[in-house]
Design a protein around this motif. Structure first.
Motif, short mmCIF file in Angstrom:
data_model
loop_
_atom_site.label_atom_id
_atom_site.label_comp_id
_atom_site.label_asym_id
_atom_site.label_seq_id
_atom_site.Cartn_x
_atom_site.Cartn_y
_atom_site.Cartn_z
N VAL A 58 0.72 -1.19 0.07
CA VAL A 58 -0.12 0.04 0.05
C VAL A 58 0.93 1.33 -0.21
O VAL A 58 0.70 2.25 -0.83
N VAL A 59 2.09 1.31 0.59
CA VAL A 59 2.97 2.43 0.85
C VAL A 59 3.41 2.62 -0.56
O VAL A 59 3.62 3.69 -1.07
N GLY A 60 4.01 1.53 -1.37
CA GLY A 60 4.56 1.31 -2.52
C GLY A 60 3.40 1.85 -3.58
O GLY A 60 3.94 2.82 -4.38
N LEU A 61 2.08 1.72 -3.31
CA LEU A 61 1.27 1.99 -4.35
C LEU A 61 1.13 3.66 -4.30
O LEU A 61 1.09 4.43 -5.14
N ALA A 62 0.79 4.16 -3.03
CA ALA A 62 0.76 5.59 -2.79
C ALA A 62 2.07 6.27 -3.17
O ALA A 62 2.02 7.06 -3.95
N GLY A 63 3.48 5.84 -3.12
CA GLY A 63 4.50 6.25 -3.49
C GLY A 63 4.45 6.27 -5.08
O GLY A 63 5.02 7.30 -5.69
N GLY A 64 3.92 5.20 -5.74
CA GLY A 64 4.06 5.15 -7.21
C GLY A 64 2.96 6.02 -7.72
O GLY A 64 3.46 6.79 -8.73
N VAL A 65 1.89 6.53 -7.14
CA VAL A 65 0.96 7.53 -7.80
C VAL A 65 1.78 8.85 -7.56
O VAL A 65 1.73 9.41 -8.41
N LEU A 66 2.41 8.94 -6.39
CA LEU A 66 3.23 10.27 -6.20
C LEU A 66 4.36 10.41 -7.10
O LEU A 66 4.61 11.40 -7.95
N GLY A 67 4.76 9.31 -7.50
CA GLY A 67 5.87 9.12 -8.39
C GLY A 67 5.57 9.49 -9.79
O GLY A 67 6.31 10.02 -10.71
N LEU A 68 4.06 8.83 -10.28
CA LEU A 68 3.72 9.50 -11.63
C LEU A 68 3.47 10.81 -11.78
O LEU A 68 3.93 11.27 -12.83
N LEU A 69 2.95 11.68 -10.74
CA LEU A 69 2.84 12.87 -10.81
C LEU A 69 4.26 13.72 -11.07
O LEU A 69 4.42 14.49 -11.87
N LEU A 70 5.23 13.22 -10.32
CA LEU A 70 6.54 13.76 -10.25
C LEU A 70 7.51 13.59 -11.43
O LEU A 70 8.36 14.03 -11.95
N THR A 71 7.17 12.26 -11.90
CA THR A 71 7.66 11.63 -13.38
C THR A 71 7.13 12.53 -14.66
O THR A 71 8.31 12.98 -15.45
N GLY A 72 6.12 12.70 -14.36
CA GLY A 72 5.45 13.84 -15.53
C GLY A 72 6.01 15.17 -15.46
O GLY A 72 6.49 15.65 -16.52
#
Length: 440
Positions: free
Chosen positions: A367-381
């Motif tokens: 769950v932590v990884g999924l939340a970090g991944g969502v944040l990572g998507l925004l930061l990757t963009g």
């Protein structure tokens, strides 16, 4: 059970929002840095023509000899050809498809009244250039071998130039005034700008922002005196001046590419190059033993160091940052899980197996990884949109935020966090129920 573990994970994360936020931020920033660097590296190191690159080869012939090479060349022949060798290889035509080419920048005079001349970029090539490289046409096609032989006044233009001159309509058969002479349009290319620009790495360096607007017959360009607009490498000053002097010199300025269908054809063509160089040695042109190379497109791009070294360094630094973030996440998860030793002890005393503890805490890490991944998507963009600040535009424009990158970003975030959670989960599963119950 998964729904139950998810509920427990969400409850646990809500109980310590500060710790949860730190882990999500660490994963998000680490993954975003890695994926942004990966998007650039993937773009610049990709195969520009994967369905055919293993059949396209760049022949090289040493026209300078040992005295004309620098120590850093490490015995390698020049990466281009002089006019004598390029035209000889074209005449003998030992490959299935082949083309010599050089860069041009002619002036175009629009047909509209009051139109101002404009300089365009392009290449002088042979007709086999287009089928060899699978160049896509919107209208018409390339010219024939007979057009090459007759030095016909024909031209292939880009869709961009076609839009400027003819409003995007089918212009095949119409005339284009180039350098004061009329050329008949035989084809209009679709948008085509392969990156890296593998067919003339010598002049493009591999990457180029602009589209090429015109392609004209090689020998027609020579006869019309349209000079080379690309790089020229000489080991001695040409004896004659001007463009004619360049043709008569040993200077290298012409790119060359051939299509060879199988290993036997590759071997035969390499032997032909060696034999040609030996004949030049016997004729007195070369005072050194044959020194030739025949590399396919991926090998030649690697030889030319087309992938910028700073993109490789950036990727390694970003992966290092992700590793640091994961180590920090391991520490935070370990502190979080071991703080719940009492809860774990009670569950174990009530009969929960170690597998249940593993499932619960790995779900929480996921769950932590999924939340970090969502944040990572925004930061990757944001990162992909910002790479132009640190890299040349011709390279930064290649970075794309596509579906595959989004999926990889989420997978990396979740999988990396679950891997980071293995050790803390292992420690948590080893909590002894008796010790915890006794201490409480």
């Amino acid at each position: 059970m998964l729904a139950y573990y998810l509920e427990l994970a969400l409850r646990s994360l809500k109980r310590s929002p500060g710790l949860t936020a730190l882990m999500v931020l660490a994963i998000g920033f680490g993954v975003a840095a890695s994926m942004t660097s990966w998007s650039v590296f993937r773009a610049v190191s990709g195969d520009p023509i994967p369905w055919k690159s293993s059949k396209l080869f760049v022949p090289q012939i040493d026209a300078f000899g040992p005295s004309g090479r620098s120590d850093k060349d490490d015995g390698e022949p020049a990466d281009a050809m002089n006019y004598t060798d390029a035209t000889a290889l074209m005449r003998e035509h030992r490959a299935r498809l082949q083309s010599a080419m050089y860069q041009i920048a002619p002036s175009i005079v629009p047909t509209q009244a009051g139109g101002h001349p404009m300089n365009v970029s392009g290449h002088a090539v042979f007709g086999e250039f287009f089928p060899m490289l699978d160049a896509p046409f919107q209208y018409g096609s390339g010219w024939s071998a007979n057009d090459d032989a007759q030095r016909a006044a024909v031209v292939v233009i880009s869709d961009k130039l076609n839009g400027k001159l003819f409003g995007g309509a089918n212009s095949v058969g119409k005339s284009v005034n180039m350098e004061g002479k009329d050329y008949r349009v035989v084809g209009v290319l679709k948008k085509w700008n392969p990156q890296p620009r593998f067919y003339d790495v010598v002049n493009s360096g591999g990457f180029s922002e602009g589209l090429e607007d015109v392609f004209m017959p090689f020998q027609r360009a020579i006869d019309a005196g349209i000079p080379n607009d690309g790089n020229t490498n000489c080991n001695e000053v040409p004896k004659e001046s001007g463009f004619v002097g360049l043709q008569h010199s040993s200077c290298v300025w012409i790119a060359f590419m051939v299509e060879l269908d199988d290993a036997a054809a590759v071997t035969a063509y390499h032997n032909y190059l060696t034999g040609y160089a030996r004949d030049q040695q016997k004729a007195g042109r070369f005072g050194w033993a044959p020194n030739v190379r025949l590399r396919d497109v991926p090998a030649f791009l690697d030889h030319e160091h087309v992938v910028p070294s700073d993109t490789k360094v950036s990727l390694l630094v970003a992966l290092g940052l992700l590793l640091v973030c994961l180590v920090n996440t391991i520490g935070l998860l370990l502190a979080k899980f071991l703080r719940r030793s009492g809860e774990i002890g009670v569950r174990r005393a009530l009969g929960a197996p170690r597998n249940a503890i593993y499932a619960q805490f790995l779900t929480e890490a996921g769950v932590v990884g999924l939340a970090g991944g969502v944040l990572g998507l925004l930061l990757t963009g944001a990162g992909v949109a910002s790479v132009g600040w640190v890299l040349p535009k011709s390279i930064s424009d290649l970075a794309r935020l596509d579906v595959s990158l989004l999926v990889i970003t989420l997978l990396v975030a979740v999988v990396a966090t679950m891997l980071a959670g293995l050790y803390p989960t292992f420690r948590a599963s080893r909590v002894q129920p008796a010790w915890q119950l006794k201490s409480n």
